[in-house]
Design an enzyme around this catalytic site. Structure first.
Site, short mmCIF file in Angstrom:
data_model
loop_
_atom_site.label_atom_id
_atom_site.label_comp_id
_atom_site.label_asym_id
_atom_site.label_seq_id
_atom_site.Cartn_x
_atom_site.Cartn_y
_atom_site.Cartn_z
N ASN A 44 0.87 -1.18 0.00
CA ASN A 44 0.00 0.00 0.00
C ASN A 44 0.91 1.24 0.00
OD1 ASN A 44 -1.75 2.07 0.52
ND2 ASN A 44 -2.65 1.16 2.36
N GLU B 17 -8.02 -4.64 5.58
CA GLU B 17 -7.94 -4.39 4.14
C GLU B 17 -6.82 -5.24 3.51
OE1 GLU B 17 -8.29 -0.28 5.51
OE2 GLU B 17 -8.95 0.18 3.47
N HIS C 120 -12.74 3.48 0.22
CA HIS C 120 -12.74 2.48 1.31
C HIS C 120 -13.42 1.18 0.89
CE1 HIS C 120 -12.82 5.97 4.47
NE2 HIS C 120 -11.58 5.57 4.28
N ARG D 178 -2.63 -2.16 -3.37
CA ARG D 178 -3.79 -1.29 -3.17
C ARG D 178 -3.68 -0.15 -4.18
NH1 ARG D 178 -4.78 3.56 0.87
NH2 ARG D 178 -6.98 3.87 0.42
N ARG E 35 -11.59 16.47 7.42
CA ARG E 35 -12.38 16.81 6.21
C ARG E 35 -13.79 17.21 6.58
NH1 ARG E 35 -11.03 11.31 3.19
NH2 ARG E 35 -8.92 11.21 3.99
#
Ligand code: ADP
Length: 400
Positions: free
Chosen positions: A7, A384, A180, A91, A241
């Site tokens: 990743n 993940e 996600h 990823r 955010r």
């Protein structure tokens, strides 16, 4: 078969090796400060202490070279030669509308990932750098791309089309993509296993609440809506955010604050969210500590965050005409007892009721709803990397 999961970020790289005969994690690591002073690799062979090496790494190829050296090291390595690694799973953040599933990487796939850099300029280029570095250093090892966007490609047009001039969609690919996806897919599958019901028979709402946060509606195994949009800025309030705001605010704030180009984007992505409201931190642990000390803005930040999650839960129950289970995952979802309580508070009419005692748990797969709740509430730590390894393994198995 052993699978290396990579990743890649712009200056960091996370990796794991999993043995897929029994899905065990053999080692994991993090390379930081790639291309800047103080480059360092942190490598952990499971069951051993962490090995840390500070050494210059000017680019992702240097970083991958360090990873390959660490995993073959006689002391803390987990393979004796690279031929033991059956495949690499990467990823990749954005696959646009091209990929609804993971895919074996070839030249054509690389071209598409490069095209999608336009949609994810901060994320796809480092992902590409990681793939290129692996290609150069392990040319005979097959590689698979696992996209953050892929799981959401099953959304119907009414979920992904923005009410903008339609040609922006056809000309520029402006639509909801969602992110996600690997996490939402992983926890949805685990939820079905935990409930002992086929995923095809379930209506699920998966809440990935981390620094970045998103909710997905998963009906009969397929994602039908998700809160992140064209970029990961839309939807829930997050660590830094803003999530959903009135779009007119961008121009308004730009004029009021006389902002330079690009500054508004930075404010919405880096200075907003629970950090912006509380003025304390983007980390829920710090915010909760501030609440304990009587900080009202910190308390408000938590309320606004919970309000937005509840808002999406309600919306998705309407979209799916019901819901069998809600899943909480990622840093906040897995660990924040108070936040789960706030989110699920007073939703009895929707069938949601958590058991305060069962909810007093962190980071462990468990059912936290009251026994008589119509909608089950589940806590499922996301994984993940395992999902990436599984997808990679499935694709490579078919090649043999
Ligand atoms: P990401 O992968 O998006 O960076 P994570 O899923 O790792 O984020 O979530 C990190 C966040 O989880 C932290 O910023 C913090 O807000 C929250 N978190 C982690 N542990 C706890 C805890 N024990 N209590 C409350 N919040 C926590």
């Amino acid at each position: 078969m052993k699978i290396l999961v990579i990743n890649c970020g712009s200056s960091s790289l996370k990796y794991q090796i999993l043995d897929m005969t029994n899905e065990t994690l053999l080692c994991k690591g993090l390379v930081e400060k790639i291309g800047i002073d103080g480059s360092v690799i942190n490598h952990t062979k499971i069951g051993q202490d962490k090995f840390v090496l500070e050494t210059p790494m000017k680019d992702h190829k240097d970083a991958i070279a360090q990873v390959l050296a660490a995993i073959q090291d006689p002391d803390h390595g987990v393979v004796t030669s690279m031929s033991e690694i059956g495949a690499v799973g990467h990823r990749v953040v954005h696959g646009g509308e091209h990929y609804a599933d993971s895919v074996l990487i070839d030249d054509e796939v690389m071209k598409v990932i490069e095209e999608c850099s336009d949609l994810a300029p901060l994320h796809n280029p480092p992902n590409i750098a990681g793939i290129e570095a692996c290609k150069a250093l392990m040319p005979d090892t097959p590689m698979v791309a696992v996209f953050d966007t892929a799981f959401h490609q099953t959304m119907p047009p009414e979920s992904y089309i923005y009410a903008l001039p339609y040609e922006y969609y056809t000309k520029y690919g402006i639509r909801r993509y969602g992110f996600h996806g690997t996490s939402h897919k992983y926890v949805a599958r685990r939820a079905a296993e935990m409930l002992n019901v086929s995923l095809e028979d379930l209506k699920l709402i998966t809440c990935h609440l981390g620094n970045g946060a998103s909710v997905s509606a998963i009906k009969h195994g397929k994602c039908i809506d998700t809160s992140m949009g064209f970029t990961p800025l839309e939807g829930l309030v997050m660590g830094t955010r803003s999530g959903d705001i009135d779009p007119a605010l961008v121009t308004y704030i730009r004029e009021k604050e006389n902002l330079a180009p690009g500054k508004a984007n930075e404010i919405l992505n880096k200075k907003s969210g629970v950090l912006g409201i509380s003025g304390v931190s983007s980390d829920f642990r710090d915010i909760e500590a501030a609440v304990e000390e009587g900080n009202e803005r910190a308390a408000l930040a938590l309320k606004v965050f919970a309000h937005k999650v509840r808002f999406y839960i309600g919306a998705y129950i309407a979209e799916m005409n019901g819901c069998d289970a809600i899943v909480f995952t990622a840093g906040v979802g897995e660990n924040d007892i108070t936040m789960r309580e706030l989110i699920c508070h007073d939703l009895g009419n929707l069938g949601i009721k958590i058991d305060p005692l069962k909810n007093k748990i962190r980071g462990k797969e468990t059912i936290i709803s009251a026994d008589d709740a119509k909608v089950k509430a589940l806590l499922i730590p996301t994984n993940e990397e395992l999902m990436i390894a599984r997808d990679t393994f499935q694709i490579i198995k078919k090649l043999k």
